[in-house]
Design a protein around this motif. Sequence first.
Motif, mmCIF file in Angstrom:
data_model
loop_
_atom_site.group_PDB
_atom_site.id
_atom_site.type_symbol
_atom_site.label_atom_id
_atom_site.label_comp_id
_atom_site.label_asym_id
_atom_site.label_seq_id
_atom_site.Cartn_x
_atom_site.Cartn_y
_atom_site.Cartn_z
ATOM 1 N N GLY A 3 42.895 2.155 45.664
ATOM 2 C CA GLY A 3 43.497 1.780 44.213
ATOM 3 C C GLY A 3 44.829 2.675 43.790
ATOM 4 N N VAL A 4 45.064 3.702 44.763
ATOM 5 C CA VAL A 4 46.009 4.601 44.619
ATOM 6 C C VAL A 4 47.055 4.683 45.711
ATOM 7 C CG1 VAL A 4 46.477 6.914 44.009
ATOM 8 C CG2 VAL A 4 44.665 5.892 43.146
ATOM 9 N N GLY A 5 46.594 4.437 46.799
ATOM 10 C CA GLY A 5 47.584 4.605 48.009
ATOM 11 C C GLY A 5 47.500 5.751 48.895
ATOM 12 N N ALA A 6 48.310 5.989 49.585
ATOM 13 C CA ALA A 6 48.345 7.109 50.550
ATOM 14 C C ALA A 6 48.420 8.451 49.533
ATOM 15 C CB ALA A 6 49.385 6.884 51.570
ATOM 16 N N ILE A 7 47.861 9.453 49.961
ATOM 17 C CA ILE A 7 48.227 10.944 49.410
ATOM 18 C C ILE A 7 48.789 11.723 50.162
ATOM 19 C CG2 ILE A 7 46.116 10.298 47.843
ATOM 20 C CD1 ILE A 7 44.591 12.239 49.648
ATOM 21 N N ASN A 8 49.601 12.515 49.524
ATOM 22 C CA ASN A 8 50.044 13.630 50.220
ATOM 23 C C ASN A 8 48.824 15.089 50.331
ATOM 24 O OD1 ASN A 8 51.588 16.077 50.928
ATOM 25 N ND2 ASN A 8 53.455 15.604 50.048
ATOM 26 N N PRO A 9 48.518 15.289 51.480
ATOM 27 C CA PRO A 9 47.485 16.150 51.640
ATOM 28 C C PRO A 9 48.096 17.522 51.216
ATOM 29 C CG PRO A 9 48.376 15.632 53.757
ATOM 30 C CD PRO A 9 48.928 14.769 52.818
ATOM 31 N N SER A 23 31.482 13.475 41.021
ATOM 32 C CA SER A 23 31.584 14.585 41.901
ATOM 33 C C SER A 23 32.239 14.513 43.094
ATOM 34 C CB SER A 23 30.026 15.143 42.014
ATOM 35 O OG SER A 23 29.687 15.828 40.928
ATOM 36 N N GLY A 24 33.415 15.574 43.326
ATOM 37 C CA GLY A 24 34.134 15.226 44.513
ATOM 38 C C GLY A 24 35.191 14.541 44.591
ATOM 39 N N SER A 25 35.353 13.920 43.237
ATOM 40 C CA SER A 25 36.795 13.111 43.290
ATOM 41 C C SER A 25 37.739 13.990 43.118
ATOM 42 C CB SER A 25 36.570 12.202 41.978
ATOM 43 O OG SER A 25 35.493 11.238 41.732
ATOM 44 N N LEU A 26 38.761 13.742 44.107
ATOM 45 C CA LEU A 26 39.968 14.304 44.037
ATOM 46 C C LEU A 26 40.961 14.191 42.955
ATOM 47 C CD1 LEU A 26 41.627 16.532 45.869
ATOM 48 C CD2 LEU A 26 42.760 14.512 47.164
ATOM 49 N N ILE A 27 41.317 15.225 42.030
ATOM 50 C CA ILE A 27 42.414 14.813 41.006
ATOM 51 C C ILE A 27 43.876 15.169 41.661
ATOM 52 C CG2 ILE A 27 42.991 15.641 38.839
ATOM 53 C CD1 ILE A 27 40.009 16.533 38.211
ATOM 54 N N LEU A 28 44.760 14.173 41.503
ATOM 55 C CA LEU A 28 46.000 14.323 41.915
ATOM 56 C C LEU A 28 47.063 14.359 41.013
ATOM 57 C CD1 LEU A 28 45.392 11.145 44.328
ATOM 58 C CD2 LEU A 28 45.402 13.499 45.105
ATOM 59 N N HIS A 29 48.221 14.949 41.225
ATOM 60 C CA HIS A 29 49.411 15.135 40.646
ATOM 61 C C HIS A 29 49.815 13.517 40.559
ATOM 62 C CE1 HIS A 29 53.637 15.679 39.529
ATOM 63 N NE2 HIS A 29 52.924 16.498 38.860
ATOM 64 N N ALA A 30 50.197 12.954 39.527
ATOM 65 C CA ALA A 30 50.206 11.430 39.474
ATOM 66 C C ALA A 30 51.635 11.043 40.029
ATOM 67 C CB ALA A 30 50.398 10.950 37.834
ATOM 68 N N ALA A 31 52.762 11.975 39.862
ATOM 69 C CA ALA A 31 53.856 11.720 40.261
ATOM 70 C C ALA A 31 54.225 11.741 41.705
ATOM 71 C CB ALA A 31 54.964 12.335 39.714
ATOM 72 N N THR A 32 53.562 12.610 42.503
ATOM 73 C CA THR A 32 53.388 13.274 43.842
ATOM 74 C C THR A 32 52.287 12.683 44.725
ATOM 75 O OG1 THR A 32 52.543 15.350 43.628
ATOM 76 C CG2 THR A 32 54.868 15.212 43.370
ATOM 77 N N LEU A 33 51.165 12.322 44.121
ATOM 78 C CA LEU A 33 49.969 12.095 44.723
ATOM 79 C C LEU A 33 49.486 13.441 45.454
ATOM 80 C CD1 LEU A 33 50.196 8.537 45.602
ATOM 81 C CD2 LEU A 33 49.095 9.503 43.581
ATOM 82 N N ARG A 34 49.449 14.638 44.977
ATOM 83 C CA ARG A 34 49.504 15.593 45.800
ATOM 84 C C ARG A 34 48.198 16.337 44.983
ATOM 85 N NH1 ARG A 34 54.755 19.074 46.825
ATOM 86 N NH2 ARG A 34 53.376 20.320 48.336
ATOM 87 N N PRO A 35 47.027 16.733 45.860
ATOM 88 C CA PRO A 35 45.809 17.314 45.156
ATOM 89 C C PRO A 35 46.114 18.469 44.220
ATOM 90 C CG PRO A 35 45.672 17.129 47.668
ATOM 91 C CD PRO A 35 47.111 16.874 47.093
ATOM 92 N N MET A 36 45.398 18.424 42.868
ATOM 93 C CA MET A 36 45.732 19.663 41.942
ATOM 94 C C MET A 36 44.830 20.733 42.396
ATOM 95 S SD MET A 36 47.804 18.451 39.589
ATOM 96 C CE MET A 36 47.798 19.299 38.084
#
Length: 172
Positions: free
Chosen positions: A89-95, A159-172
């Motif tokens: 639902g979000v797409g590819a994330i930047n690790p 629990s365990g859900s990754l929270i991402l910076h919305a503009a960059t899709l990088r983990p917070m």
Amino acid sequence: AALAFPDASGGTIYGALTNYHVAHGGQFPVGTRMLQPFQQSQWFGKLHSFAPINFRGQNNYIDAALLNCRRTDGAYAPKTDTVRPFQFGVGAINPEPYNAPKLGDDVIKVGRTTAITRGKLVGMNAQTTVDYGPEGAAKFDRQYVFRSTSGQFSAGGDSGSLILHAATLRPM
């Protein structure tokens, strides 16, 4: 959350980051196969490492466990990675972690219970206590605080859900 991390021999392990209380909970040794709920034959990774939680009043900073998701046997073998850096639902994330968080940053999360939720970073360096049921309560320090902008931000089962910076899709 899918990620890649180095192994002891200098290679790469394709794995997942989740919570200690989800993957370990004080009962499973390193190497234990992690199973999809209700699909006991479909293991997707093995417990690689974890940060234990202190329930004796000392501060904790993370509730985290790493899973090695490289399959070497079973239906997905040989040497098949069972995860990719992708959020449904979000797409590819930047690790690469987002290293410059600021109050007001927009975030996005995909949770098992709440699905896709959006929010804002509204606090940093917070202290909280989490009740883990029979194990007891644990104090956490240096925590981020998020507020939803699209309904409930998080609930039991997320629990365990990754929270991402919305503009960059990088983990917070």
